[in-house]
Scaffold this motif. Sequence first.
Motif, mmCIF file in Angstrom:
data_model
loop_
_atom_site.group_PDB
_atom_site.id
_atom_site.type_symbol
_atom_site.label_atom_id
_atom_site.label_comp_id
_atom_site.label_asym_id
_atom_site.label_seq_id
_atom_site.Cartn_x
_atom_site.Cartn_y
_atom_site.Cartn_z
ATOM 1 N N THR A 43 40.937 61.237 27.474
ATOM 2 C CA THR A 43 40.536 61.861 28.732
ATOM 3 C C THR A 43 39.187 61.306 29.168
ATOM 4 O O THR A 43 38.339 60.949 28.346
ATOM 5 N N GLY A 44 39.023 61.171 30.489
ATOM 6 C CA GLY A 44 37.780 60.668 31.042
ATOM 7 C C GLY A 44 37.709 59.166 31.176
ATOM 8 O O GLY A 44 36.806 58.648 31.841
ATOM 9 N N GLN A 45 38.665 58.475 30.546
ATOM 10 C CA GLN A 45 38.640 57.015 30.589
ATOM 11 C C GLN A 45 39.265 56.468 31.864
ATOM 12 O O GLN A 45 39.824 57.197 32.689
ATOM 13 N N ARG A 46 39.154 55.141 32.005
ATOM 14 C CA ARG A 46 39.716 54.429 33.157
ATOM 15 C C ARG A 46 40.666 53.351 32.642
ATOM 16 O O ARG A 46 40.382 52.695 31.645
ATOM 17 N N VAL A 47 41.808 53.204 33.320
ATOM 18 C CA VAL A 47 42.773 52.170 32.937
ATOM 19 C C VAL A 47 43.258 51.425 34.178
ATOM 20 O O VAL A 47 43.165 51.936 35.297
ATOM 21 N N THR A 48 43.768 50.241 33.945
ATOM 22 C CA THR A 48 44.343 49.429 35.019
ATOM 23 C C THR A 48 45.749 49.029 34.641
ATOM 24 O O THR A 48 45.984 48.467 33.561
ATOM 25 N N LEU A 49 46.687 49.324 35.530
ATOM 26 C CA LEU A 49 48.077 48.935 35.349
ATOM 27 C C LEU A 49 48.362 47.757 36.272
ATOM 28 O O LEU A 49 47.926 47.758 37.434
ATOM 29 N N ARG A 50 49.133 46.813 35.775
ATOM 30 C CA ARG A 50 49.352 45.588 36.529
ATOM 31 C C ARG A 50 50.827 45.410 36.854
ATOM 32 O O ARG A 50 51.690 45.767 36.052
ATOM 33 N N HIS A 68 50.337 39.947 43.263
ATOM 34 C CA HIS A 68 50.381 40.934 42.199
ATOM 35 C C HIS A 68 49.521 42.137 42.601
ATOM 36 O O HIS A 68 48.652 42.039 43.477
ATOM 37 N N SER A 69 49.808 43.256 41.986
ATOM 38 C CA SER A 69 49.118 44.487 42.355
ATOM 39 C C SER A 69 48.572 45.159 41.106
ATOM 40 O O SER A 69 49.114 44.995 40.001
ATOM 41 N N GLU A 70 47.508 45.896 41.285
ATOM 42 C CA GLU A 70 46.927 46.676 40.199
ATOM 43 C C GLU A 70 46.713 48.108 40.658
ATOM 44 O O GLU A 70 46.306 48.348 41.808
ATOM 45 N N LEU A 71 47.021 49.032 39.756
ATOM 46 C CA LEU A 71 46.793 50.460 39.985
ATOM 47 C C LEU A 71 45.712 50.895 39.017
ATOM 48 O O LEU A 71 45.873 50.759 37.804
ATOM 49 N N ASN A 72 44.608 51.392 39.558
ATOM 50 C CA ASN A 72 43.483 51.827 38.747
ATOM 51 C C ASN A 72 43.449 53.351 38.687
ATOM 52 O O ASN A 72 43.478 54.020 39.727
ATOM 53 N N LEU A 73 43.400 53.866 37.474
ATOM 54 C CA LEU A 73 43.372 55.311 37.256
ATOM 55 C C LEU A 73 42.077 55.628 36.522
ATOM 56 O O LEU A 73 41.814 55.083 35.446
ATOM 57 N N SER A 74 41.252 56.492 37.098
ATOM 58 C CA SER A 74 39.958 56.780 36.484
ATOM 59 C C SER A 74 39.812 58.270 36.199
ATOM 60 O O SER A 74 40.606 59.090 36.677
ATOM 61 N N SER A 75 38.791 58.590 35.402
ATOM 62 C CA SER A 75 38.521 59.989 35.009
ATOM 63 C C SER A 75 39.811 60.672 34.585
ATOM 64 O O SER A 75 40.163 61.755 35.058
ATOM 65 N N LEU A 76 40.526 60.022 33.692
ATOM 66 C CA LEU A 76 41.868 60.461 33.324
ATOM 67 C C LEU A 76 41.886 61.862 32.741
ATOM 68 O O LEU A 76 40.989 62.262 31.982
ATOM 69 N N GLU A 77 42.940 62.584 33.108
ATOM 70 C CA GLU A 77 43.180 63.936 32.617
ATOM 71 C C GLU A 77 44.510 63.957 31.874
ATOM 72 O O GLU A 77 45.355 63.062 32.072
ATOM 73 N N LEU A 78 44.708 65.006 31.078
ATOM 74 C CA LEU A 78 45.958 65.116 30.321
ATOM 75 C C LEU A 78 47.172 65.068 31.253
ATOM 76 O O LEU A 78 48.209 64.491 30.934
ATOM 77 N N GLY A 79 47.024 65.678 32.416
ATOM 78 C CA GLY A 79 48.134 65.740 33.368
ATOM 79 C C GLY A 79 48.495 64.418 34.008
ATOM 80 O O GLY A 79 49.507 64.321 34.706
ATOM 81 N N ASP A 80 47.695 63.395 33.779
ATOM 82 C CA ASP A 80 48.010 62.069 34.313
ATOM 83 C C ASP A 80 49.000 61.329 33.426
ATOM 84 O O ASP A 80 49.487 60.253 33.807
#
Lengths: 113, 117
Positions: free
Chosen positions: B15-22, B73-85
Amino acid sequence: AQTVTQSQPEMSVQEAETVTLSCTYDTSESNYYLFWYKQPPSRQMILVIRQEAYKQQNATENRFSVNFQKAAKSFSLKISDSQLGDTAMYFCAFMKPGNDMRFGAGTRLTVKP
Amino acid sequence: DSGVTQTPKHLITATGQRVTLRCSPRSGDLSVYWYQQSLDQGLQFLIQYYNGEERAKGNILERFSAQQFPDLHSELNLSSLELGDSALYFCASSVGDPGQGAGYGYTFGSGTRLTVV
């Protein structure tokens, strides 16, 4: 906003028999597209069949066919000669030209041997 | 192989981290779409791109952002991650311009399974 409703959360069918999955949608548009996607346990989304709203003829792809009733806003999927490999989640989807695709909640189909 | 490539296939983060999906779309496809599928739920539309431009937004949280690059190509950035993500994130592509509404349907990648712990 367009909504897609799949009223059957789960269904089962015996191998080699026929099953029909229901889908209704809500729209005020006259031109749109409808789709059925299959999601097996692998989670891959696979296009099964598509229908163009301006075509009255029901789409057919091998053992898969649809019953498209435009006035009733109904788009059911019939699977004939069900096979074990048909076990999957099936999603009905609606797309208005120029917009993204919207999905129903899905129907989990189990084919029993 | 659908032709749409998503990486990574699995991602576990705190939780709280940031990830990038490609996502790399199928060859020739100019449109990219991102969807989120929570456990045993339907697919929720997040965002759509065509040839580098954002075309539509769905129920995408402010903590999430995306872009499509010149090579498509596309990237989806998800930040301040929560359990519900925690969910399966799908990328899909299509050949046409969404504005012209070709209606050919989308080709989906195999998804990225994100688990937030």
